[in-house]
Design an enzyme around this catalytic site. Structure first.
Site, PDB file in Angstrom:
ATOM      1  N   ARG A  10       0.963  -1.211  -0.023  1.00 14.66           N
ATOM      2  CA  ARG A  10       0.024  -0.048   0.139  1.00 14.66           C
ATOM      3  C   ARG A  10       0.802   1.426   0.053  1.00 14.66           C
ATOM      4  NH1 ARG A  10      -1.785   3.088   4.128  1.00 14.66           N
ATOM      5  NH2 ARG A  10      -4.162   3.993   3.904  1.00 14.66           N
ATOM      6  N   ALA A  11       1.838   1.150   0.719  1.00 13.80           N
ATOM      7  CA  ALA A  11       2.944   2.442   1.051  1.00 13.80           C
ATOM      8  C   ALA A  11       3.412   2.338  -0.437  1.00 13.80           C
ATOM      9  CB  ALA A  11       3.752   2.084   2.083  1.00 13.80           C
ATOM     10  N   VAL A  69       2.464   1.765  -3.300  1.00 18.33           N
ATOM     11  CA  VAL A  69       1.703   2.295  -4.455  1.00 18.33           C
ATOM     12  C   VAL A  69       1.211   3.653  -4.372  1.00 18.33           C
ATOM     13  CG1 VAL A  69      -0.827   1.993  -5.183  1.00 18.33           C
ATOM     14  CG2 VAL A  69       0.802  -0.083  -5.200  1.00 18.33           C
ATOM     15  N   ARG A  70       0.893   3.991  -3.048  1.00 20.07           N
ATOM     16  CA  ARG A  70       0.478   5.365  -2.791  1.00 20.07           C
ATOM     17  C   ARG A  70       1.778   6.456  -2.713  1.00 20.07           C
ATOM     18  NH1 ARG A  70      -4.713   4.734   1.233  1.00 20.07           N
ATOM     19  NH2 ARG A  70      -6.121   3.748  -0.503  1.00 20.07           N
ATOM     20  N   GLU A 103      15.442 -13.925   2.038  1.00 17.28           N
ATOM     21  CA  GLU A 103      16.534 -13.839   1.517  1.00 17.28           C
ATOM     22  C   GLU A 103      16.739 -14.280   0.101  1.00 17.28           C
ATOM     23  OE1 GLU A 103      19.009 -16.953   2.298  1.00 17.28           O
ATOM     24  OE2 GLU A 103      21.035 -16.065   1.702  1.00 17.28           O
ATOM     25  N   ILE A 146       9.717 -13.828   8.606  1.00 25.14           N
ATOM     26  CA  ILE A 146       9.636 -13.894  10.155  1.00 25.14           C
ATOM     27  C   ILE A 146      10.929 -14.516  10.732  1.00 25.14           C
ATOM     28  CG2 ILE A 146       7.018 -14.271   9.822  1.00 25.14           C
ATOM     29  CD1 ILE A 146       7.476 -17.376  10.661  1.00 25.14           C
ATOM     30  N   ASP A 147      11.720 -14.962   9.729  1.00 25.62           N
ATOM     31  CA  ASP A 147      12.929 -15.755  10.311  1.00 25.62           C
ATOM     32  C   ASP A 147      13.975 -14.505  10.875  1.00 25.62           C
ATOM     33  OD1 ASP A 147      11.694 -17.765   9.210  1.00 25.62           O
ATOM     34  OD2 ASP A 147      13.181 -18.039   7.406  1.00 25.62           O
ATOM     35  N   ARG A 187       3.526 -32.878  26.089  1.00 26.08           N
ATOM     36  CA  ARG A 187       2.823 -32.608  24.962  1.00 26.08           C
ATOM     37  C   ARG A 187       3.598 -31.944  23.681  1.00 26.08           C
ATOM     38  NH1 ARG A 187       0.107 -36.056  26.905  1.00 26.08           N
ATOM     39  NH2 ARG A 187      -2.114 -35.991  27.376  1.00 26.08           N
TER      40      ARG A 187
HETATM   41  O1  F6P Z   1      11.040 -18.463   5.515  1.00 22.45           O
HETATM   42  C1  F6P Z   1      10.000 -18.314   6.372  1.00 22.45           C
HETATM   43  C2  F6P Z   1       9.729 -19.518   6.681  1.00 22.45           C
HETATM   44  O2  F6P Z   1       8.245 -19.593   7.342  1.00 22.45           O
HETATM   45  C3  F6P Z   1      10.628 -20.221   7.473  1.00 22.45           C
HETATM   46  O3  F6P Z   1      10.569 -20.153   9.019  1.00 22.45           O
HETATM   47  C4  F6P Z   1      10.101 -21.890   7.228  1.00 22.45           C
HETATM   48  O4  F6P Z   1      11.107 -22.685   7.490  1.00 22.45           O
HETATM   49  C5  F6P Z   1       9.312 -21.814   5.711  1.00 22.45           C
HETATM   50  O5  F6P Z   1       9.204 -20.412   5.634  1.00 22.45           O
HETATM   51  C6  F6P Z   1       8.378 -22.495   5.463  1.00 22.45           C
HETATM   52  O6  F6P Z   1       8.282 -22.650   4.415  1.00 22.45           O
HETATM   53  P1  F6P Z   1       6.788 -23.016   3.372  1.00 22.45           P
HETATM   54  O7  F6P Z   1       5.756 -22.063   3.602  1.00 22.45           O
HETATM   55  O8  F6P Z   1       7.224 -23.132   2.074  1.00 22.45           O
HETATM   56  O9  F6P Z   1       6.368 -24.350   4.117  1.00 22.45           O
END
Ligand code: F6P
Length: 320
Positions: A21-22, A24-25, A103, A126-127, A243
């Site tokens: 959004r940012a 595009v705008r 990456e 998220i990594d 668990r």
């Molecule tokens: O790189 C982000 C990620 O969520 C990793 O943490 C995870 O190992 C991988 O992608 C999972 O990939 P996919 O969504 O292809 O199963």
């Protein structure tokens, strides 16, 4: 520059929509056209795109995932795919590209820059394993998702006097696991960056149980160990009910946190500015509170971002 393109690629992360959004705008405000490439590099190769308007990004800020869709694209890792992607961009009259992703996706941006298409990368994964940015887009929301889940597990673990082994994503990075472990008050965090001995962990858990503490949370990064094996060993060695909870893709979704909405907005605007200033071949990043540009070549020369020494120290004191 009259026309740019934007795509989201690789594993989605929350805040990608705020960032699109940012982009595009900001681009529209600079009188540029924006082409939204669908399904990442795969869509670029297959010529799947839409012309973005201000309307096409309204109502998406608060949504997780990516409205442009994403994909993992093997073809983009090869010369032929990169060549076709560059040709398709030129065919669309695109003079600059913004790539939002992790990456592998940023490597694609570098290869297109080297083929004459100025491309700016926005770190979104998220990594949190990309160098030259303190945070990638989506990490904060993922952490909030994890702590919500783990707090719920603590409630049921304490009611039933159980141990819970919780597996977090992160590929080869333990960032999510160790950070969430500190934030949740987990008893142990097992991460790839820090060698562990399961016997020692079990000994500590046993002495905890002898002292009367009858529930535990053990966080395991997916890149460190097989969480099921850890759960089995804890159960066998301690004898208490154990668990397993694999958080999996749940971590990637959901409405972005305030932090990720703002980061997406800041990254997106800075990336468009970068294209206008001739900074193709760079990545935007968050450094000490400010948004910076780093040449993508330098990002990859540095390798993956190591775990923060400070968070590891904190964990050694409070978790492990
Ligand atoms: O790189 C982000 C990620 O969520 C990793 O943490 C995870 O190992 C991988 O992608 C999972 O990939 P996919 O969504 O292809 O199963």
């Amino acid at each position: 520059m009259k026309r740019i393109a934007v795509l989201t690629s690789g594993g989605d992360s929350s805040g990608m929509n705020a960032c699109v959004r940012a982009v595009v705008r900001k681009a529209l405000s600079e009188n540029m056209d924006v082409v939204g490439i669908e399904k990442g590099y795969q869509g670029l190769i297959d010529r799947q795109y839409q012309i973005m308007t201000s309307r096409s990004v309204s109502g998406i800020l608060q949504r997780g995932g990516t409205v442009l869709h994403s994909a993992r694209c093997k073809a983009m890792m090869e010369e032929a795919g990169q060549k076709l992607a560059a040709e398709n961009l030129l065919g669309l009259g695109v003079e600059g590209l913004i790539v939002i992703g992790g990456e592998g996706s940023l490597k694609g941006a570098l290869s297109l820059s080297q083929r004459g298409i100025p491309a700016i990368g926005i770190p979104a994964s998220i990594d949190n394993d990309i160098a030259f940015t303190d945070m990638s887009l989506g990490v904060d929301t993922a952490l909030n998702n994890i702590i919500y889940a783990v707090d719920c597990l603590r409630d049921t673990a304490s009611s039933h006097s159980r141990a819970f082994v919780v597996e977090c994503m992160g590929r080869n990075s333990g960032y999510l696991t160790i950070t969430a472990a500190v934030a949740c008050g987990a008893e142990f965090a097992i991460i790839p960056e820090d060698p562990f001995r399961i016997d020692e962990i079990c000994e500590c858990l046993k002495s905890r149980y002898r002292e009367g503490r009858d529930n535990s949370l053990i966080m395991v990064a997916e890149g460190a160990a097989k969480a099921q094996e850890i759960a089995d060993q804890i159960k066998d060695q301690i004898g208490f009910e154990t668990r397993l909870m694999v958080l999996g893709h749940y971590q990637r979704g959901g409405s972005p946190s305030v932090f990720d909405r703002l980061l997406g907005a800041r990254f997106g605007v800075k990336a468009v500015d970068g294209l206008l200033q001739g900074k193709g071949g760079c990545m935007v990043g968050l450094t000490s509170g400010g948004i910076t540009y780093t040449p993508l070549e330098e990002v990859f020369q540095a390798g993956l971002r190591p775990i923060d020494a400070a968070i590891l120290r904190l964990a050694k004191t409070l978790v492990i």
